[in-house]
Scaffold this motif. Sequence first.
Motif, mmCIF file in Angstrom:
data_model
loop_
_atom_site.group_PDB
_atom_site.id
_atom_site.type_symbol
_atom_site.label_atom_id
_atom_site.label_comp_id
_atom_site.label_asym_id
_atom_site.label_seq_id
_atom_site.Cartn_x
_atom_site.Cartn_y
_atom_site.Cartn_z
ATOM 1 N N THR A 181 -2.304 -6.948 -9.133
ATOM 2 C CA THR A 181 -2.967 -5.667 -8.877
ATOM 3 C C THR A 181 -2.984 -5.371 -7.377
ATOM 4 O O THR A 181 -3.208 -6.274 -6.563
ATOM 5 C CB THR A 181 -4.410 -5.696 -9.413
ATOM 6 N N LYS A 182 -2.770 -4.121 -7.001
ATOM 7 C CA LYS A 182 -2.729 -3.737 -5.593
ATOM 8 C C LYS A 182 -3.475 -2.426 -5.384
ATOM 9 O O LYS A 182 -3.406 -1.528 -6.214
ATOM 10 C CB LYS A 182 -1.282 -3.575 -5.120
ATOM 11 N N LEU A 183 -4.178 -2.329 -4.268
ATOM 12 C CA LEU A 183 -4.788 -1.089 -3.822
ATOM 13 C C LEU A 183 -4.242 -0.726 -2.450
ATOM 14 O O LEU A 183 -4.069 -1.595 -1.591
ATOM 15 C CB LEU A 183 -6.313 -1.200 -3.725
ATOM 16 N N VAL A 184 -3.988 0.566 -2.247
ATOM 17 C CA VAL A 184 -3.637 1.081 -0.928
ATOM 18 C C VAL A 184 -4.888 1.745 -0.360
ATOM 19 O O VAL A 184 -5.420 2.688 -0.948
ATOM 20 C CB VAL A 184 -2.479 2.094 -1.004
ATOM 21 N N LEU A 185 -5.357 1.245 0.772
ATOM 22 C CA LEU A 185 -6.603 1.714 1.364
ATOM 23 C C LEU A 185 -6.308 2.573 2.586
ATOM 24 O O LEU A 185 -5.670 2.127 3.542
ATOM 25 C CB LEU A 185 -7.484 0.528 1.764
ATOM 26 N N ALA A 186 -6.763 3.817 2.541
ATOM 27 C CA ALA A 186 -6.634 4.708 3.684
ATOM 28 C C ALA A 186 -7.719 4.364 4.699
ATOM 29 O O ALA A 186 -8.886 4.177 4.343
ATOM 30 C CB ALA A 186 -6.765 6.159 3.232
ATOM 31 N N ASP A 187 -7.336 4.270 5.953
ATOM 32 C CA ASP A 187 -8.239 3.802 6.994
ATOM 33 C C ASP A 187 -8.280 4.803 8.136
ATOM 34 O O ASP A 187 -7.400 5.658 8.264
ATOM 35 C CB ASP A 187 -7.755 2.440 7.505
ATOM 36 N N GLN A 188 -9.321 4.706 8.961
ATOM 37 C CA GLN A 188 -9.425 5.498 10.179
ATOM 38 C C GLN A 188 -9.769 4.565 11.329
ATOM 39 O O GLN A 188 -10.737 3.806 11.245
ATOM 40 C CB GLN A 188 -10.493 6.586 10.049
ATOM 41 N N SER A 189 -8.967 4.597 12.378
ATOM 42 C CA SER A 189 -9.161 3.730 13.543
ATOM 43 C C SER A 189 -9.197 2.254 13.153
ATOM 44 O O SER A 189 -9.813 1.445 13.842
ATOM 45 C CB SER A 189 -10.449 4.106 14.302
#
Length: 364
Positions: A57-65
């Motif tokens: 299982t994989k998640l793509v996590l959107a990040d800021q800084s």
Amino acid sequence: MYRPRTFLFGRQGRTTAALLAVATVATLGLTGCANNDKPVGPVAADAPLPVEVPAGTKLVLADQSERLQSVLRISGELDRLPFKVEFANFVGGPAILEAFRAGAADAAQVGDVPPIHALIAGQDVPIVAAYQTSPAALKLAVAPGKSVTTLADLKGKKIAYAEGTAQQAAVLRALDKAGLKPADVQLIRLQLAEFLDAVRTAQVDVAPLIEPNVTRLLRTPGAALIPDAQTEGIYGGLGYLYARRAVTQDPAKAAAVRALVAAFVRANQWVNTHQEEWARRYYVDNQKVSPEDAKRIVDSLGTFTFPHLDQQLIDRQQATIDAIGKVGELPKKVQAAKGFDLRYDAAVTEAVTASGAAFEPRQR
């Protein structure tokens, strides 16, 4: 158990971010959504939530800084996640929303306004966790040579303004508190990164700032702040972790999000108990601010607490929606309740209790 595969913005990380950017650009012309993308409303807290995370299982996590990946990594929580993870860095909630629209990101940490814009856009991205920082962290900064000491003095002034951000809501609350309307001032639409230079060079009269920009502004001769007694209540200090509904409906990814929620709480509780290390390793080493500014940022945010995912939190979010809508800044009415998945409150409760963190007190 799979160890997470992380991309810390070397060559592979930039490739991941670039692919997400391509997906984002590809969606910019969309004006509608498929029927199954429309918000379906809150999921009851007692609804079943998968807990087993299948291998692969994989998640793509959107990040800021790089904040989300840094807090997970430095606290040690990243290595404990039972799924693969990739990070991609974005600037602002609107860019993250476009990645969600493209199906190119699964979850993200944001302030309280981006989930509202997700609802407006018809994007189904329910909130799965929340955190509270100090409401006093945001200040209304005044340009050198300008006389603005009360909220009433905002009338006729040029104010830095960024739609889709917590700063937008703060400005609108300030105007409402003063009995003013947006038409009574000049809202100057800028990017958040432009606020500091705009106010210290008097391109705008007032700008909502947080640390370290507050301190940086005050180094400018003649610059000032509207007193806290005037601005109390304009900023909520509330932030969220939210995920695409398609992700929370997929059994494997829903379980992965549950694990992420728990890790998110534990990681931010680690920040509470390791503030000096966090200031040094994230703000100084990663974000390249001075040690003095790093301390000011950490001190300004205070201690992280964690609200329950419940009706009280929904009501708080609805109040923010209403504040923006009251002055005509929303193109349509939306209901906060449609932007929550209450099943994840159990994961929040378990992590807060086990880690020694504190719940945000329920109001009576």
